[in-house]
Design a protein around this motif. Sequence first.
Motif, PDB file in Angstrom:
ATOM      1  N   LYS A  59       0.854  -1.191   0.000  1.00 21.26           N
ATOM      2  CA  LYS A  59       0.000   0.000   0.000  1.00 21.26           C
ATOM      3  C   LYS A  59       0.887   1.237   0.000  1.00 21.26           C
ATOM      4  O   LYS A  59       1.710   1.419   0.882  1.00 21.26           O
ATOM      5  CB  LYS A  59      -0.907  -0.012   1.231  1.00 21.26           C
ATOM      6  CG  LYS A  59      -1.793   1.216   1.371  1.00 21.26           C
ATOM      7  CD  LYS A  59      -2.793   1.032   2.500  1.00 21.26           C
ATOM      8  CE  LYS A  59      -2.120   0.822   3.837  1.00 21.26           C
ATOM      9  NZ  LYS A  59      -3.100   0.638   4.931  1.00 21.26           N
ATOM     10  N   ALA A  66      -6.558  13.175  -3.881  1.00 24.91           N
ATOM     11  CA  ALA A  66      -6.365  12.664  -5.232  1.00 24.91           C
ATOM     12  C   ALA A  66      -6.299  13.814  -6.235  1.00 24.91           C
ATOM     13  O   ALA A  66      -6.901  14.864  -6.041  1.00 24.91           O
ATOM     14  CB  ALA A  66      -7.512  11.721  -5.592  1.00 24.91           C
ATOM     15  N   ASP A  71      -0.310  12.128  -6.024  1.00 19.91           N
ATOM     16  CA  ASP A  71      -1.278  11.081  -6.325  1.00 19.91           C
ATOM     17  C   ASP A  71      -1.040  10.515  -7.724  1.00 19.91           C
ATOM     18  O   ASP A  71      -1.048   9.287  -7.922  1.00 19.91           O
ATOM     19  CB  ASP A  71      -2.690  11.659  -6.214  1.00 19.91           C
ATOM     20  CG  ASP A  71      -3.770  10.646  -6.544  1.00 19.91           C
ATOM     21  OD1 ASP A  71      -3.917   9.670  -5.793  1.00 19.91           O
ATOM     22  OD2 ASP A  71      -4.465  10.830  -7.555  1.00 19.91           O
ATOM     23  N   LEU A  72      -0.823  11.376  -8.696  1.00 22.59           N
ATOM     24  CA  LEU A  72      -0.606  10.917 -10.071  1.00 22.59           C
ATOM     25  C   LEU A  72       0.645  10.055 -10.169  1.00 22.59           C
ATOM     26  O   LEU A  72       0.638   8.993 -10.815  1.00 22.59           O
ATOM     27  CB  LEU A  72      -0.498  12.116 -11.011  1.00 22.59           C
ATOM     28  CG  LEU A  72      -1.772  12.954 -11.191  1.00 22.59           C
ATOM     29  CD1 LEU A  72      -1.486  14.179 -12.043  1.00 22.59           C
ATOM     30  CD2 LEU A  72      -2.887  12.120 -11.810  1.00 22.59           C
ATOM     31  N   ALA A  74       2.114   8.407  -7.715  1.00 19.02           N
ATOM     32  CA  ALA A  74       1.934   7.174  -6.941  1.00 19.02           C
ATOM     33  C   ALA A  74       1.134   6.146  -7.725  1.00 19.02           C
ATOM     34  O   ALA A  74       1.461   4.948  -7.718  1.00 19.02           O
ATOM     35  CB  ALA A  74       1.246   7.488  -5.609  1.00 19.02           C
ATOM     36  N   ARG A  75       0.078   6.572  -8.398  1.00 13.79           N
ATOM     37  CA  ARG A  75      -0.767   5.629  -9.137  1.00 13.79           C
ATOM     38  C   ARG A  75      -0.031   5.043 -10.344  1.00 13.79           C
ATOM     39  O   ARG A  75      -0.178   3.853 -10.645  1.00 13.79           O
ATOM     40  CB  ARG A  75      -2.069   6.312  -9.559  1.00 13.79           C
ATOM     41  CG  ARG A  75      -2.940   6.644  -8.360  1.00 13.79           C
ATOM     42  CD  ARG A  75      -4.296   7.220  -8.706  1.00 13.79           C
ATOM     43  NE  ARG A  75      -4.965   7.595  -7.459  1.00 13.79           N
ATOM     44  CZ  ARG A  75      -5.601   6.746  -6.662  1.00 13.79           C
ATOM     45  NH1 ARG A  75      -5.676   5.473  -7.002  1.00 13.79           N
ATOM     46  NH2 ARG A  75      -6.167   7.160  -5.553  1.00 13.79           N
ATOM     47  N   ALA A  78       2.482   2.619  -8.845  1.00 11.68           N
ATOM     48  CA  ALA A  78       1.832   1.426  -8.304  1.00 11.68           C
ATOM     49  C   ALA A  78       1.584   0.395  -9.396  1.00 11.68           C
ATOM     50  O   ALA A  78       1.849  -0.801  -9.219  1.00 11.68           O
ATOM     51  CB  ALA A  78       0.519   1.815  -7.629  1.00 11.68           C
ATOM     52  N   GLN A  79       1.091   0.854 -10.528  1.00 10.16           N
ATOM     53  CA  GLN A  79       0.796  -0.073 -11.620  1.00 10.16           C
ATOM     54  C   GLN A  79       2.074  -0.746 -12.123  1.00 10.16           C
ATOM     55  O   GLN A  79       2.118  -1.970 -12.314  1.00 10.16           O
ATOM     56  CB  GLN A  79       0.093   0.689 -12.752  1.00 10.16           C
ATOM     57  CG  GLN A  79      -0.456  -0.190 -13.864  1.00 10.16           C
ATOM     58  CD  GLN A  79       0.575  -0.512 -14.940  1.00 10.16           C
ATOM     59  OE1 GLN A  79       1.458   0.303 -15.232  1.00 10.16           O
ATOM     60  NE2 GLN A  79       0.491  -1.701 -15.513  1.00 10.16           N
ATOM     61  N   ILE A  90      -1.372  -0.929  -4.296  1.00  8.52           N
ATOM     62  CA  ILE A  90      -2.513  -0.011  -4.325  1.00  8.52           C
ATOM     63  C   ILE A  90      -2.104   1.328  -3.745  1.00  8.52           C
ATOM     64  O   ILE A  90      -1.077   1.448  -3.061  1.00  8.52           O
ATOM     65  CB  ILE A  90      -3.720  -0.576  -3.536  1.00  8.52           C
ATOM     66  CG1 ILE A  90      -3.353  -0.751  -2.049  1.00  8.52           C
ATOM     67  CG2 ILE A  90      -4.185  -1.888  -4.134  1.00  8.52           C
ATOM     68  CD1 ILE A  90      -4.525  -1.136  -1.178  1.00  8.52           C
ATOM     69  N   VAL A  91      -2.923   2.348  -3.990  1.00  2.00           N
ATOM     70  CA  VAL A  91      -2.684   3.699  -3.471  1.00  2.00           C
ATOM     71  C   VAL A  91      -3.764   4.030  -2.452  1.00  2.00           C
ATOM     72  O   VAL A  91      -4.947   3.781  -2.679  1.00  2.00           O
ATOM     73  CB  VAL A  91      -2.676   4.740  -4.605  1.00  2.00           C
ATOM     74  CG1 VAL A  91      -2.577   6.165  -4.040  1.00  2.00           C
ATOM     75  CG2 VAL A  91      -1.516   4.470  -5.553  1.00  2.00           C
ATOM     76  N   ASP A  92      -3.348   4.590  -1.327  1.00  2.00           N
ATOM     77  CA  ASP A  92      -4.260   4.969  -0.245  1.00  2.00           C
ATOM     78  C   ASP A  92      -4.069   6.453   0.054  1.00  2.00           C
ATOM     79  O   ASP A  92      -3.049   6.845   0.603  1.00  2.00           O
ATOM     80  CB  ASP A  92      -3.959   4.129   0.998  1.00  2.00           C
ATOM     81  CG  ASP A  92      -4.890   4.445   2.167  1.00  2.00           C
ATOM     82  OD1 ASP A  92      -5.895   5.154   1.959  1.00  2.00           O
ATOM     83  OD2 ASP A  92      -4.598   3.989   3.289  1.00  2.00           O
ATOM     84  N   ASN A  93      -5.032   7.290  -0.347  1.00  3.34           N
ATOM     85  CA  ASN A  93      -4.953   8.729  -0.073  1.00  3.34           C
ATOM     86  C   ASN A  93      -5.399   9.016   1.356  1.00  3.34           C
ATOM     87  O   ASN A  93      -6.513   8.655   1.739  1.00  3.34           O
ATOM     88  CB  ASN A  93      -5.836   9.521  -1.039  1.00  3.34           C
ATOM     89  CG  ASN A  93      -5.360   9.420  -2.469  1.00  3.34           C
ATOM     90  OD1 ASN A  93      -5.750   8.526  -3.198  1.00  3.34           O
ATOM     91  ND2 ASN A  93      -4.498  10.333  -2.877  1.00  3.34           N
TER      92      ASN A  93
END
Length: 348
Positions: A59, A66, A71-72, A74-75, A78-79, A90-93
């Motif tokens: 996580k 977001a 956030d951008l 991190a996402r 993550a992928q 996964i990303v947890d804001n």
Amino acid sequence: MPESAAYTGFTKTDIMSKMETAMRKGYGLYAGMGLALSAALIPLSTATAQEASVPKLIKIVVPFSAGGSNDLFARALAQKLGVKLGTNVIVDNRPGAGGSIGTEAVARADADGATLLLTSTSFATNAAVQAKLPFDPIKSFAPVAVVAKGAMVLVVGNGTPYKSPSELIKAAKDTKNTLNYGSAGPGSIGQLSTELLNSAASTTSLHVPYKGVSNAVTDMIGGNIDFMITTFASVGGQLKSGQIRPIAVTSSQRSKFLPNVPAIAEVVPGYQVDVWWAMFAPAKTAQPLVAQLNAAVREVSAQPEMVALFAQEGAEPTGLTPDQTTAYVGEEVNKWKKLARERNISVN
């Protein structure tokens, strides 16, 4: 040659055969064979430990809402990290308190690599301007990687006469003038960067804090403030439309994203400010795991899609190792703490 032979001189078949012979003769597992067996299994156990070191679910906590750069990034990471590491990411804001809520959550998480933090320069600036944080920016974390970093830009309104950093600095030194600058608020990187310039260039300018960069930019276009230092992304549209004028960048050298704009350091030697995004794990996370995460982050950050994403913020991947990341973050925290003391900047 089998892997075990490099350690013992025996293959695993040899060892098992000798063990069976010894047991038939009633000798037991004597010390020499015990040591040989242990040595033979070392490569296997080490490899198993390394393979098991990456959690089945990781996580990435983003301590902001977001939609922003944290956030951008991190996402996208993550992928790609999920594919690279063969796990789920996964990303947890967890926004709030200028990033402190999410950051504290990671500081208190288990040091097993299952919870990571993706944050930005505010990690260091908050430590400088907030006397009481629920975590220690140095002791509570194991820095994994500086994902990307880039320059900020010094911009002025078109109604001002300033075409270069030297002209602005000259005007700021003139006691007949009272230049003012905007920022996203007290303790923001915009304020700290400008106060660092005031300190390095022996200039004076009045801080006008706003609730967000966009409000400051609007007032600068309207002629209510003279200049500001901000990120590329926050003024990208206004730069393209010609509503404001860039006169300098804050990096030690010119930025590839504004190659014709000088660096402040060309006029004020030693001046440098970079915005950065970094990944952290909780303190006491095993160093082999930190190194494995770092290698994965560095590899995926260099992929063309990530480079293009970083470029939207005027940033580039860094390729820093864990040790280099630790040193860099420590320098940033100390740099901004020193400035905050000298300029009496605090948000408490």
